[in-house]
Design an enzyme around this catalytic site. Structure first.
Site, PDB file in Angstrom:
ATOM      1  N   HIS A  32       0.828  -1.207   0.000  1.00  0.00           N
ATOM      2  CA  HIS A  32       0.000   0.000   0.000  1.00  0.00           C
ATOM      3  C   HIS A  32       0.862   1.257   0.000  1.00  0.00           C
ATOM      4  O   HIS A  32       0.692   2.156  -0.836  1.00  0.00           O
ATOM      5  CB  HIS A  32      -0.907  -0.016   1.238  1.00  0.00           C
ATOM      6  N   GLU A  33       1.806   1.330   0.929  1.00  0.00           N
ATOM      7  CA  GLU A  33       2.584   2.556   1.065  1.00  0.00           C
ATOM      8  C   GLU A  33       3.494   2.780  -0.142  1.00  0.00           C
ATOM      9  O   GLU A  33       3.635   3.911  -0.619  1.00  0.00           O
ATOM     10  CB  GLU A  33       3.409   2.521   2.355  1.00  0.00           C
ATOM     11  N   HIS A  44      -9.246   8.305   3.542  1.00  0.00           N
ATOM     12  CA  HIS A  44      -9.205   6.884   3.889  1.00  0.00           C
ATOM     13  C   HIS A  44     -10.600   6.270   3.911  1.00  0.00           C
ATOM     14  O   HIS A  44     -10.742   5.042   3.853  1.00  0.00           O
ATOM     15  CB  HIS A  44      -8.523   6.684   5.245  1.00  0.00           C
ATOM     16  N   HIS A  71       1.778   4.336  -3.069  1.00  0.00           N
ATOM     17  CA  HIS A  71       1.669   5.797  -3.056  1.00  0.00           C
ATOM     18  C   HIS A  71       2.780   6.419  -3.902  1.00  0.00           C
ATOM     19  O   HIS A  71       2.591   7.442  -4.575  1.00  0.00           O
ATOM     20  CB  HIS A  71       1.734   6.330  -1.629  1.00  0.00           C
TER      21      HIS A  71
END
Length: 539
Positions: free
Chosen positions: A357-358, A441, A361
């Site tokens: 996920h990170e 979110h 980004h």
């Protein structure tokens, strides 16, 4: 972190005893006192073997070419089950390291000489240890040769006796250390004649290695590491270029790529496999391995060579902040930052889908660069949830079974879920005019819900042992096309059609264009993409 190695254990009946780490069988461990006695006995046996070997070298000096100006340094001791001893030495000449002058002394259990094995050189003396070529010019020459291989380089010459080809001569061994082609720490070593300046040899300062990681979330895993010039291993991935460091609990806002300490280890075995571990390398195992999985997912699935598609590896930090129950990506640092969790319920934030996920980004920033506010921000978060979850599906790890529950390992029972995002009490299942006013979110729920419907379809379903029941916002029935096709559509839309201000209506158009490119306008895939958007009220 470096892990201490046990010295020689008592001779184990099953085979050879070395100076590596050994685990004694349970029946042999009769208490701390016996363990201490065993360690003392092992150290005594090692010291005695070395002393006898040095005496044997002196007695048989001709066989080893051992003479004036030389000194010995014991590097390793192996004692066989029958007591036979093998003592490995390196040597120096007038204080200078000798390359190619090492040897092994073989001796019987009583210490009597049995034989020897040596490297190329026997005689290691040189006429002078004063170089004709100076250190400064040597350093400059090495930097020039390393141009194009090492960026931001520094050059460190060391005077040695070079005897690897059997003919001893005074030489410079110069290490040029800096940044490699993937953004990873990298070094080149240049050996040159200290009398003439002629090149002798060139090689990488580091060597690729495969370590064993005892991870928190995915069991025992193989991790790509780098063996350094001093023989230790570092969490530098030589294939993908990322490095993993201990942030020492600095806050995320204080970190830059040069912060923290690179994880190193003596035996290339890392971590203890426990959640909330006191072994700081345990979180590093998951972070290092899962960064590699993310890199491989993008490369294997989409042909993308790293986050920016330039092959550059990121700096990965673990132990960021104090009880920081979060993880984040920093473009300016080109860093992945992970916290230790809350210390009670949530362990370290380094599981597969969280890492995926990170890092996604970073991919979003390098492509559509979706603004981190309004509906664009929700799409930004949804992109990381969707493709981060696909990293978990790509890894197919039997311990962390792929699912549609985001961050279920590090934030149990889950942080977000795809089949019905509103089950977290805040996320949106369906688009409405107010979605853009939600925290990104939670507005991401619309995109996540679309992904589940496009992948698995509506209604009740069990996948990999997890029960899901996904409603539609318009009462329709959706038949899924599988998450590989759905994620391929999303990735193409992200990298080809989305822009910084794309909203949910724009995402529908972008994904339909992507589906048309990949599968055709009249395909079932195109129809499902459209139906899934209608099912979340995006038309």
């Amino acid at each position: 972190m470096p892990r201490p190695l046990l010295a020689l254990s008592a001779m184990v009946a099953a085979g050879v005893v070395t100076t590596g780490a050994l685990v004694m069988p349970a029946h042999a461990q009769t208490g701390a006192a016996q363990h201490a006695t065993t360690a003392r006995d092992a150290a005594t046996a090692r010291a005695k073997a070395i002393s006898r070997a040095k005496a044997n070298v002196t007695r048989h000096a001709g066989a080893f070419g051992f003479g004036a100006g030389q000194a010995l340094k014991a590097k390793d001791v192996v004692i066989d089950a029958d007591g036979t001893q093998h003592v490995r030495f390196e040597r120096t000449y007038r204080g200078l390291p000798v390359v190619g002058g090492d040897f092994v002394v073989h001796q019987k259990a009583d210490g009597s000489f049995k034989g020897s094995t040596r490297a190329q050189a026997r005689e290691v003396a040189v006429g002078s240890v004063t170089p004709a070529v100076g250190a400064r010019s040597t350093a400059a020459g090495a930097l020039k040769r390393a141009h194009g291989l090492v960026r931001d380089a520094r050059s460190t010459p060391e005077l040695i006796v070079w005897a690897a080809d059997g003919t001893p001569r005074l030489a410079w061994r110069t290490t040029v250390q800096g940044v490699g082609d993937k953004g990873q720490p990298h070094g080149e070593v240049y050996v040159t004649d200290a009398t003439t300046g002629a090149a002798i040899e060139n090689y990488d300062a580091e060597r690729e290695a495969t370590g064993t990681g005892h991870s928190e979330y995915t069991g025992d895993v193989a991790i790509d590491t780098t063996q350094q010039a001093d023989g230790t291993f570092a969490l530098i991935d030589p294939v993908r270029g990322h490095t993993t460091k201990d942030a020492h609990n600095l806050s995320a806002s204080s970190l830059k790529s040069s912060s923290g300490t690179l994880f190193t280890d003596a035996d290339d075995v890392w971590g203890d496999g426990r959640k909330f571990s006191t072994d700081r390398a345990t979180a590093a195992v998951d972070a290092h391995a899962n960064t590699a999985k993310t890199f491989d997912y993008y490369r294997t699935t989409f042909g993308r060579n790293g986050i920016k598609n330039d092959g550059r590896g990121a700096t990965v930090f673990v132990h960021v902040g104090t009880q920081w129950d979060n993880a984040q990506w920093s473009d300016s640092c080109f860093c992945m930052m992970t916290g230790d969790g809350d210390g009670t319920t949530d362990p370290e934030q380094v599981d597969l889908d969280t890492m995926g996920h990170e890092m996604t980004h970073g991919v979003t920033s390098a492509t559509a660069n979706l603004r981190y506010s309004g509906e664009s921000g929700g799409l930004n978060e949804a992109t990381s949830d969707i493709l981060g979850t696909m990293v978990e599906w790509y890894a197919a790890n039997p311990v962390d079974t792929p699912d549609y529950l985001f961050s279920d390992q590090s934030t149990p029972p889950w942080l977000r879920r795809f089949d019905k995002p509103s089950l977290d009490g805040r996320s949106a299942d369906c688009w409405s005019k107010s979605v853009g006013r939600l925290d990104v979110h939670y507005s991401s729920g619309v995109g996540n819900h679309w992904f589940y419907l496009a992948s698995e379809g509506s209604g009740a379903k069990t996948v990999n042992g997890v029960s899901y029941n996904s409603p539609t916002c318009n009462g329709s029935t959706v038949t899924g096309i599988g998450n590989r096709k759905a994620s391929a559509v999303w990735y193409r839309a992200l990298t080809v059609y989305m822009t910084s201000t794309t909203d949910y209506k724009g995402a529908r158009t972008a994904t339909l264009n992507a589906a048309k490119d990949l599968y055709g306008a009249g395909s079932p895939e195109y129809a499902t993409v459209a139906a899934a958007w209608s099912a979340v009220n995006v038309s």
